[in-house]
Scaffold this motif. Sequence first.
Motif, PDB file in Angstrom:
ATOM      1  N   PHE A   1       0.823  -1.214   0.000  1.00 44.54           N
ATOM      2  CA  PHE A   1       0.000   0.000   0.000  1.00 44.54           C
ATOM      3  C   PHE A   1       0.854   1.262   0.000  1.00 44.54           C
ATOM      4  O   PHE A   1       0.417   2.304  -0.492  1.00 44.54           O
ATOM      5  CB  PHE A   1      -0.957  -0.025   1.194  1.00 44.54           C
ATOM      6  CG  PHE A   1      -2.094  -0.993   0.994  1.00 44.54           C
ATOM      7  CD1 PHE A   1      -3.266  -0.583   0.382  1.00 44.54           C
ATOM      8  CD2 PHE A   1      -1.970  -2.310   1.373  1.00 44.54           C
ATOM      9  CE1 PHE A   1      -4.310  -1.467   0.159  1.00 44.54           C
ATOM     10  CE2 PHE A   1      -3.008  -3.209   1.162  1.00 44.54           C
ATOM     11  CZ  PHE A   1      -4.186  -2.793   0.547  1.00 44.54           C
ATOM     12  N   GLU A   2       2.067   1.167   0.523  1.00 38.70           N
ATOM     13  CA  GLU A   2       2.984   2.290   0.406  1.00 38.70           C
ATOM     14  C   GLU A   2       3.275   2.575  -1.066  1.00 38.70           C
ATOM     15  O   GLU A   2       3.401   3.737  -1.474  1.00 38.70           O
ATOM     16  CB  GLU A   2       4.282   1.990   1.151  1.00 38.70           C
ATOM     17  CG  GLU A   2       5.283   3.138   1.119  1.00 38.70           C
ATOM     18  CD  GLU A   2       6.615   2.774   1.731  1.00 38.70           C
ATOM     19  OE1 GLU A   2       7.145   3.552   2.540  1.00 38.70           O
ATOM     20  OE2 GLU A   2       7.140   1.686   1.394  1.00 38.70           O
ATOM     21  N   GLY A   3       3.379   1.519  -1.877  1.00 36.05           N
ATOM     22  CA  GLY A   3       3.616   1.697  -3.300  1.00 36.05           C
ATOM     23  C   GLY A   3       2.491   2.446  -3.979  1.00 36.05           C
ATOM     24  O   GLY A   3       2.720   3.306  -4.842  1.00 36.05           O
TER      25      GLY A   3
ATOM     26  N   ALA B   1       3.015   5.954  -5.846  1.00 39.03           N
ATOM     27  CA  ALA B   1       2.645   6.154  -7.242  1.00 39.03           C
ATOM     28  C   ALA B   1       1.665   7.311  -7.412  1.00 39.03           C
ATOM     29  O   ALA B   1       1.655   7.992  -8.443  1.00 39.03           O
ATOM     30  CB  ALA B   1       2.031   4.869  -7.810  1.00 39.03           C
ATOM     31  N   ALA B   2       0.853   7.536  -6.373  1.00 40.00           N
ATOM     32  CA  ALA B   2      -0.140   8.609  -6.437  1.00 40.00           C
ATOM     33  C   ALA B   2       0.417   9.957  -5.998  1.00 40.00           C
ATOM     34  O   ALA B   2      -0.333  10.909  -5.821  1.00 40.00           O
ATOM     35  CB  ALA B   2      -1.343   8.244  -5.577  1.00 40.00           C
TER      36      ALA B   2
ATOM     37  N   PHE C   1       7.499  -3.395  -8.340  1.00 43.82           N
ATOM     38  CA  PHE C   1       6.065  -3.153  -8.225  1.00 43.82           C
ATOM     39  C   PHE C   1       5.763  -1.663  -8.288  1.00 43.82           C
ATOM     40  O   PHE C   1       4.845  -1.223  -9.002  1.00 43.82           O
ATOM     41  CB  PHE C   1       5.560  -3.761  -6.922  1.00 43.82           C
ATOM     42  CG  PHE C   1       4.103  -3.551  -6.645  1.00 43.82           C
ATOM     43  CD1 PHE C   1       3.136  -4.011  -7.525  1.00 43.82           C
ATOM     44  CD2 PHE C   1       3.684  -2.893  -5.479  1.00 43.82           C
ATOM     45  CE1 PHE C   1       1.772  -3.828  -7.264  1.00 43.82           C
ATOM     46  CE2 PHE C   1       2.345  -2.711  -5.213  1.00 43.82           C
ATOM     47  CZ  PHE C   1       1.387  -3.171  -6.116  1.00 43.82           C
ATOM     48  N   TYR C   2       6.537  -0.851  -7.574  1.00 44.39           N
ATOM     49  CA  TYR C   2       6.317   0.595  -7.579  1.00 44.39           C
ATOM     50  C   TYR C   2       6.515   1.163  -8.984  1.00 44.39           C
ATOM     51  O   TYR C   2       5.747   2.028  -9.436  1.00 44.39           O
ATOM     52  CB  TYR C   2       7.285   1.289  -6.625  1.00 44.39           C
ATOM     53  CG  TYR C   2       7.069   0.990  -5.159  1.00 44.39           C
ATOM     54  CD1 TYR C   2       6.139   0.044  -4.721  1.00 44.39           C
ATOM     55  CD2 TYR C   2       7.815   1.653  -4.191  1.00 44.39           C
ATOM     56  CE1 TYR C   2       5.958  -0.223  -3.383  1.00 44.39           C
ATOM     57  CE2 TYR C   2       7.636   1.392  -2.836  1.00 44.39           C
ATOM     58  CZ  TYR C   2       6.717   0.446  -2.436  1.00 44.39           C
ATOM     59  OH  TYR C   2       6.544   0.181  -1.101  1.00 44.39           O
ATOM     60  N   ALA C   3       7.570   0.695  -9.658  1.00 45.39           N
ATOM     61  CA  ALA C   3       7.833   1.188 -11.013  1.00 45.39           C
ATOM     62  C   ALA C   3       6.682   0.828 -11.953  1.00 45.39           C
ATOM     63  O   ALA C   3       6.292   1.636 -12.808  1.00 45.39           O
ATOM     64  CB  ALA C   3       9.147   0.603 -11.529  1.00 45.39           C
TER      65      ALA C   3
ATOM     66  N   GLU D   1       4.351   3.481 -13.973  1.00 43.18           N
ATOM     67  CA  GLU D   1       4.272   3.399 -15.433  1.00 43.18           C
ATOM     68  C   GLU D   1       2.834   3.215 -15.903  1.00 43.18           C
ATOM     69  O   GLU D   1       2.406   3.830 -16.896  1.00 43.18           O
ATOM     70  CB  GLU D   1       5.132   2.237 -15.932  1.00 43.18           C
ATOM     71  CG  GLU D   1       5.131   2.081 -17.441  1.00 43.18           C
ATOM     72  CD  GLU D   1       5.984   0.921 -17.899  1.00 43.18           C
ATOM     73  OE1 GLU D   1       5.925   0.573 -19.100  1.00 43.18           O
ATOM     74  OE2 GLU D   1       6.714   0.341 -17.057  1.00 43.18           O
ATOM     75  N   GLN D   2       2.069   2.404 -15.176  1.00 46.38           N
ATOM     76  CA  GLN D   2       0.690   2.117 -15.576  1.00 46.38           C
ATOM     77  C   GLN D   2      -0.316   3.129 -15.019  1.00 46.38           C
ATOM     78  O   GLN D   2      -1.504   3.047 -15.324  1.00 46.38           O
ATOM     79  CB  GLN D   2       0.296   0.710 -15.103  1.00 46.38           C
ATOM     80  CG  GLN D   2       1.145  -0.409 -15.689  1.00 46.38           C
ATOM     81  CD  GLN D   2       1.031  -0.486 -17.194  1.00 46.38           C
ATOM     82  OE1 GLN D   2      -0.055  -0.347 -17.766  1.00 46.38           O
ATOM     83  NE2 GLN D   2       2.170  -0.715 -17.853  1.00 46.38           N
ATOM     84  N   LYS D   3       0.194   4.053 -14.185  1.00 46.66           N
ATOM     85  CA  LYS D   3      -0.667   5.051 -13.541  1.00 46.66           C
ATOM     86  C   LYS D   3      -1.809   4.385 -12.766  1.00 46.66           C
ATOM     87  O   LYS D   3      -2.988   4.734 -12.917  1.00 46.66           O
ATOM     88  CB  LYS D   3      -1.220   6.045 -14.570  1.00 46.66           C
ATOM     89  CG  LYS D   3      -0.153   6.899 -15.232  1.00 46.66           C
ATOM     90  CD  LYS D   3      -0.758   7.883 -16.201  1.00 46.66           C
ATOM     91  CE  LYS D   3       0.271   8.870 -16.723  1.00 46.66           C
ATOM     92  NZ  LYS D   3       1.425   8.224 -17.377  1.00 46.66           N
ATOM     93  N   ILE D   4      -1.426   3.439 -11.931  1.00 50.80           N
ATOM     94  CA  ILE D   4      -2.387   2.709 -11.105  1.00 50.80           C
ATOM     95  C   ILE D   4      -2.232   3.180  -9.665  1.00 50.80           C
ATOM     96  O   ILE D   4      -1.132   3.163  -9.117  1.00 50.80           O
ATOM     97  CB  ILE D   4      -2.153   1.185 -11.213  1.00 50.80           C
ATOM     98  CG1 ILE D   4      -2.523   0.714 -12.618  1.00 50.80           C
ATOM     99  CG2 ILE D   4      -2.948   0.429 -10.159  1.00 50.80           C
ATOM    100  CD1 ILE D   4      -2.248  -0.738 -12.878  1.00 50.80           C
ATOM    101  N   TYR D   5      -3.356   3.577  -9.052  1.00 48.32           N
ATOM    102  CA  TYR D   5      -3.293   4.176  -7.731  1.00 48.32           C
ATOM    103  C   TYR D   5      -4.203   3.500  -6.711  1.00 48.32           C
ATOM    104  O   TYR D   5      -4.246   3.918  -5.551  1.00 48.32           O
ATOM    105  CB  TYR D   5      -3.675   5.664  -7.813  1.00 48.32           C
ATOM    106  CG  TYR D   5      -2.936   6.427  -8.884  1.00 48.32           C
ATOM    107  CD1 TYR D   5      -1.547   6.338  -8.997  1.00 48.32           C
ATOM    108  CD2 TYR D   5      -3.627   7.228  -9.795  1.00 48.32           C
ATOM    109  CE1 TYR D   5      -0.862   7.043  -9.992  1.00 48.32           C
ATOM    110  CE2 TYR D   5      -2.955   7.933 -10.784  1.00 48.32           C
ATOM    111  CZ  TYR D   5      -1.570   7.826 -10.880  1.00 48.32           C
ATOM    112  OH  TYR D   5      -0.890   8.510 -11.859  1.00 48.32           O
ATOM    113  N   THR D   6      -4.940   2.488  -7.102  1.00 56.33           N
ATOM    114  CA  THR D   6      -5.865   1.840  -6.173  1.00 56.33           C
ATOM    115  C   THR D   6      -5.616   0.344  -6.139  1.00 56.33           C
ATOM    116  O   THR D   6      -5.200  -0.261  -7.134  1.00 56.33           O
ATOM    117  CB  THR D   6      -7.332   2.098  -6.573  1.00 56.33           C
ATOM    118  OG1 THR D   6      -7.610   1.429  -7.805  1.00 56.33           O
ATOM    119  CG2 THR D   6      -7.610   3.589  -6.704  1.00 56.33           C
ATOM    120  N   ILE D   7      -5.916  -0.261  -5.006  1.00 55.65           N
ATOM    121  CA  ILE D   7      -5.737  -1.701  -4.868  1.00 55.65           C
ATOM    122  C   ILE D   7      -6.724  -2.463  -5.746  1.00 55.65           C
ATOM    123  O   ILE D   7      -6.444  -3.593  -6.170  1.00 55.65           O
ATOM    124  CB  ILE D   7      -5.873  -2.125  -3.380  1.00 55.65           C
ATOM    125  CG1 ILE D   7      -5.345  -3.559  -3.183  1.00 55.65           C
ATOM    126  CG2 ILE D   7      -7.300  -1.975  -2.903  1.00 55.65           C
ATOM    127  CD1 ILE D   7      -3.897  -3.765  -3.496  1.00 55.65           C
ATOM    128  N   ALA D   8      -7.864  -1.864  -6.049  1.00 57.01           N
ATOM    129  CA  ALA D   8      -8.834  -2.517  -6.921  1.00 57.01           C
ATOM    130  C   ALA D   8      -8.244  -2.793  -8.292  1.00 57.01           C
ATOM    131  O   ALA D   8      -8.558  -3.802  -8.942  1.00 57.01           O
ATOM    132  CB  ALA D   8     -10.092  -1.656  -7.050  1.00 57.01           C
TER     133      ALA D   8
END
Length: 385
Positions: free
Chosen positions: A38-40, A44-45, A333-335, A339-346
């Motif tokens: 979740f830190e990742g 990313a956000a 994982f963070y990278a 790169e994918q602009k993903i900010y949610t666990i969903a």
Amino acid sequence: MDSRQISSAAYADTKPHYEILDGLRGVAALLVVFYHIFEGLSFAAGGTLITTINHGYLAVDFFFILSGFVIGYAYDDRLGRSMTLGDFFKRRLIRLHPMIVMGALIGLVTYLIQGSVQWDGTRVATSMVMLALLCAMFFIPATPGSPYDVRGNGEMFPLNGPSWSLFFEYIGNILYAIALHRLGNKALTFVVALLGVGVAWFALFDVAGYGMIGVGWTLDGVNFLGGSLRMLFPFSLGLLLSRHFKPTRVRGAFWLCSAVLLALFIVPYIEGNEPVCWNGAFEAFCILFVFPTLVWLGASGQTTDRRSTQICKFLGDISFPLYAIHYPLMYLFYAWLIEQKIYTIAEAWPVALVVYVGSVLLAYACLKWYDEPMRAWLRKKFMEK
């Protein structure tokens, strides 16, 4: 092996083993990996608040008090008597350093996979990457902005960030061997009380300016001060507890203490800085009061069946390898999240699950195929003479 070492080893074998403390160390390590997932997402956000396992970094403080308790229990009545300083340091190096080296090597591999670039995209010379590896293997921390700060965000060990806490663990072990084990109970109590005031001051008045006590990972002044306090107080308190420990009757200690750890770690960030930092107050309460209570309860409890004993043993065995090697996978994982602009666990959960399970499997493989054989070889070569 001479007669002194034989008697020392035989004496160690007569001491009961605290299986539940091993299990709790494993539970804390598993929660740390969950926290870093979740830190990742937060990273990313753009550094938003972590919303799940928000206080997972407090596992480090729990590890330190466990370390002080176990080291005091194992060595306090032997160091300087049936065990020399040299033997103590060899034992601790054999226990800890193989996985530190492995964590650095895995960190190198993941860094090369990322393309040997800092977080801002700046390419890093191969010579500096190799220097970062060499420094990590010999536990020489990077200063912020140094050429071998290869990720560019000021980490002491940029190939494997969590090694900062192991760096402080080494400092604690050195201080224990040189000074702390020599202190009488009154003197040690005074030291613990003084350090406790320091931790409370640092947390309550938000000295770091982060609104939390999750410091120590970089070598700027306030982080080094905070990291030192985070190690010195719980480590010394654990030592003091080991000297005064008298078990009480506790049923279900492992499950009770595990549930409390989880409950503490999932507490959301507590807003407010007047008259004190309330998030810091919560963290100080955990470190000063709750964690020592959990260690006392965990040491008091006993596993009552074969299955629970196996669970605690597995968790204890895997705890240090998992902590030592999981974060290089988090860098990947963070990278990917950035790169994918993903900010949610969903959105991230399938990959997050692979990273989590993969970290546990990799840690177990390192334990069985590297750490245990390497430690056995080192003990035979350097201890059994």
